[in-house]
Design a protein around this motif. Structure first.
Motif, PDB file in Angstrom:
ATOM      1  N   ASP A  11      40.726  37.707  45.443  1.00  0.00           N
ATOM      2  CA  ASP A  11      40.308  36.406  45.990  1.00  0.00           C
ATOM      3  C   ASP A  11      39.616  35.897  44.912  1.00  0.00           C
ATOM      4  N   HIS A  12      39.432  36.751  44.073  1.00  0.00           N
ATOM      5  CA  HIS A  12      38.401  36.237  42.591  1.00  0.00           C
ATOM      6  C   HIS A  12      39.076  36.151  41.622  1.00  0.00           C
ATOM      7  N   LEU A  13      40.471  36.113  41.120  1.00  0.00           N
ATOM      8  CA  LEU A  13      41.115  36.785  40.266  1.00  0.00           C
ATOM      9  C   LEU A  13      40.866  36.511  38.378  1.00  0.00           C
ATOM     10  N   SER A  14      40.214  34.364  39.399  1.00  0.00           N
ATOM     11  CA  SER A  14      40.473  33.935  37.431  1.00  0.00           C
ATOM     12  C   SER A  14      38.822  34.480  37.306  1.00  0.00           C
ATOM     13  N   GLU A  15      37.456  35.204  37.901  1.00  0.00           N
ATOM     14  CA  GLU A  15      36.078  35.471  37.687  1.00  0.00           C
ATOM     15  C   GLU A  15      36.904  36.406  37.452  1.00  0.00           C
ATOM     16  N   TYR A  16      37.045  37.487  37.781  1.00  0.00           N
ATOM     17  CA  TYR A  16      37.465  38.913  36.967  1.00  0.00           C
ATOM     18  C   TYR A  16      38.077  38.651  36.144  1.00  0.00           C
ATOM     19  N   LEU A  17      39.305  38.051  35.303  1.00  0.00           N
ATOM     20  CA  LEU A  17      39.426  37.881  34.006  1.00  0.00           C
ATOM     21  C   LEU A  17      38.998  37.556  33.332  1.00  0.00           C
ATOM     22  N   ARG A  18      38.122  36.985  33.718  1.00  0.00           N
ATOM     23  CA  ARG A  18      36.663  36.529  32.055  1.00  0.00           C
ATOM     24  C   ARG A  18      35.959  37.591  32.216  1.00  0.00           C
ATOM     25  N   LEU A  19      35.315  38.311  33.276  1.00  0.00           N
ATOM     26  CA  LEU A  19      34.649  39.469  33.153  1.00  0.00           C
ATOM     27  C   LEU A  19      35.052  40.535  32.271  1.00  0.00           C
ATOM     28  N   ALA A  20      36.629  40.790  32.255  1.00  0.00           N
ATOM     29  CA  ALA A  20      37.434  41.599  31.755  1.00  0.00           C
ATOM     30  C   ALA A  20      37.634  41.440  30.290  1.00  0.00           C
ATOM     31  N   GLU A  21      37.234  40.235  29.311  1.00  0.00           N
ATOM     32  CA  GLU A  21      36.949  40.116  28.754  1.00  0.00           C
ATOM     33  C   GLU A  21      36.027  40.401  28.122  1.00  0.00           C
ATOM     34  N   GLU A  22      34.825  40.899  28.913  1.00  0.00           N
ATOM     35  CA  GLU A  22      33.482  41.770  27.743  1.00  0.00           C
ATOM     36  C   GLU A  22      33.582  43.281  28.225  1.00  0.00           C
ATOM     37  N   GLU A  23      34.115  43.724  29.574  1.00  0.00           N
ATOM     38  CA  GLU A  23      34.465  45.241  30.231  1.00  0.00           C
ATOM     39  C   GLU A  23      35.395  45.395  30.892  1.00  0.00           C
ATOM     40  N   THR A  24      36.017  46.588  30.721  1.00  0.00           N
ATOM     41  CA  THR A  24      36.121  46.886  31.785  1.00  0.00           C
ATOM     42  C   THR A  24      36.155  46.675  33.135  1.00  0.00           C
ATOM     43  N   ILE A  25      37.472  46.295  34.133  1.00  0.00           N
ATOM     44  CA  ILE A  25      37.595  46.266  35.848  1.00  0.00           C
ATOM     45  C   ILE A  25      38.481  47.398  36.242  1.00  0.00           C
ATOM     46  N   VAL A  26      37.788  48.294  37.054  1.00  0.00           N
ATOM     47  CA  VAL A  26      38.608  49.332  38.012  1.00  0.00           C
ATOM     48  C   VAL A  26      38.760  48.921  39.140  1.00  0.00           C
ATOM     49  N   ILE A  27      40.119  48.634  39.509  1.00  0.00           N
ATOM     50  CA  ILE A  27      40.051  47.870  40.396  1.00  0.00           C
ATOM     51  C   ILE A  27      40.216  49.308  41.927  1.00  0.00           C
ATOM     52  N   THR A  28      39.672  49.190  42.603  1.00  0.00           N
ATOM     53  CA  THR A  28      40.082  50.448  43.747  1.00  0.00           C
ATOM     54  C   THR A  28      40.620  49.703  45.204  1.00  0.00           C
ATOM     55  N   ARG A  29      41.799  50.482  45.883  1.00  0.00           N
ATOM     56  CA  ARG A  29      41.980  50.560  46.743  1.00  0.00           C
ATOM     57  C   ARG A  29      41.562  51.551  47.701  1.00  0.00           C
ATOM     58  N   HIS A  30      41.528  51.042  49.159  1.00  0.00           N
ATOM     59  CA  HIS A  30      40.226  52.216  49.589  1.00  0.00           C
ATOM     60  C   HIS A  30      39.336  53.124  49.103  1.00  0.00           C
ATOM     61  N   GLY A  31      38.846  52.895  47.973  1.00  0.00           N
ATOM     62  CA  GLY A  31      37.167  52.986  47.485  1.00  0.00           C
ATOM     63  C   GLY A  31      38.322  53.782  46.512  1.00  0.00           C
ATOM     64  N   LYS A  32      39.552  53.999  46.151  1.00  0.00           N
ATOM     65  CA  LYS A  32      39.836  54.859  45.295  1.00  0.00           C
ATOM     66  C   LYS A  32      40.914  54.241  43.965  1.00  0.00           C
ATOM     67  N   PRO A  33      39.992  54.727  42.853  1.00  0.00           N
ATOM     68  CA  PRO A  33      40.575  54.166  41.688  1.00  0.00           C
ATOM     69  C   PRO A  33      42.608  53.807  41.774  1.00  0.00           C
ATOM     70  N   ALA A  34      42.614  52.487  41.401  1.00  0.00           N
ATOM     71  CA  ALA A  34      44.180  52.409  40.880  1.00  0.00           C
ATOM     72  C   ALA A  34      44.566  51.411  40.771  1.00  0.00           C
ATOM     73  N   GLY A  35      43.902  51.255  39.196  1.00  0.00           N
ATOM     74  CA  GLY A  35      44.356  50.317  38.393  1.00  0.00           C
ATOM     75  C   GLY A  35      43.099  50.096  37.388  1.00  0.00           C
ATOM     76  N   ILE A  36      43.583  49.466  36.447  1.00  0.00           N
ATOM     77  CA  ILE A  36      42.509  48.331  35.587  1.00  0.00           C
ATOM     78  C   ILE A  36      42.687  46.713  35.011  1.00  0.00           C
ATOM     79  N   LEU A  37      41.844  45.993  34.902  1.00  0.00           N
ATOM     80  CA  LEU A  37      42.184  44.609  34.796  1.00  0.00           C
ATOM     81  C   LEU A  37      41.424  44.799  33.441  1.00  0.00           C
ATOM     82  N   VAL A  38      42.778  44.426  32.104  1.00  0.00           N
ATOM     83  CA  VAL A  38      42.074  43.850  31.105  1.00  0.00           C
ATOM     84  C   VAL A  38      42.311  43.044  30.002  1.00  0.00           C
TER      85      VAL A  38
END
Length: 86
Positions: A11-38
Motif C-alpha cells: 500500500d505504501h511502496l514508495s514510502e518504504y523505498l525511501r526508508l530503505a535508503e537508510e535502513e533495511t526493511i524486513v517484509i513479513t507475511r503472516h508475522g514471519k520474515p518473507a523478504g527484505i527491501l534494500v
C-alpha cells in the motif's frame, strides 16, 4: 532494521523505498520474515551491491586470495612507482 507487513508495503511502496535508503526493511507475511527491501541512496550504492552479490566477481576474489596465500603475488610495499617527470 524495521519489520513491516507485506500488505503495508504494497500500500505504501514508495514510502518504504525511501526508508530503505537508510535502513533495511524486513517484509513479513503472516508475522514471519518473507523478504527484505534494500534501498540505494546513490548509483554507487547500487554498483557496490551488485559487486558484493555477483558470483563471478566473488569467485575471482576468492581465487586471488588463494593465490596470495600460496605465495604467488606481489606485496604493495614491493611495487616501485616511477615518479612523474617535470
Amino acid at each position: 532494521m524495521k519489520e513491516v507487513a507485506l500488505s503495508e508495503v504494497k500500500d505504501h511502496l514508495s514510502e518504504y523505498l525511501r526508508l530503505a535508503e537508510e535502513e533495511t526493511i524486513v517484509i513479513t507475511r503472516h508475522g514471519k520474515p518473507a523478504g527484505i527491501l534494500v534501498g540505494f541512496a546513490s548509483e554507487d550504492d547500487w554498483f557496490d551491491y551488485r559487486l558484493e552479490h555477483d558470483e563471478r566477481f566473488l569467485r575471482r576474489v576468492s581465487r586471488a586470495r588463494e593465490s596470495l596465500r600460496a605465495g604467488k603475488g606481489v606485496r604493495l610495499e614491493d611495487i616501485e612507482i616511477d615518479e612523474p617527470r617535470d
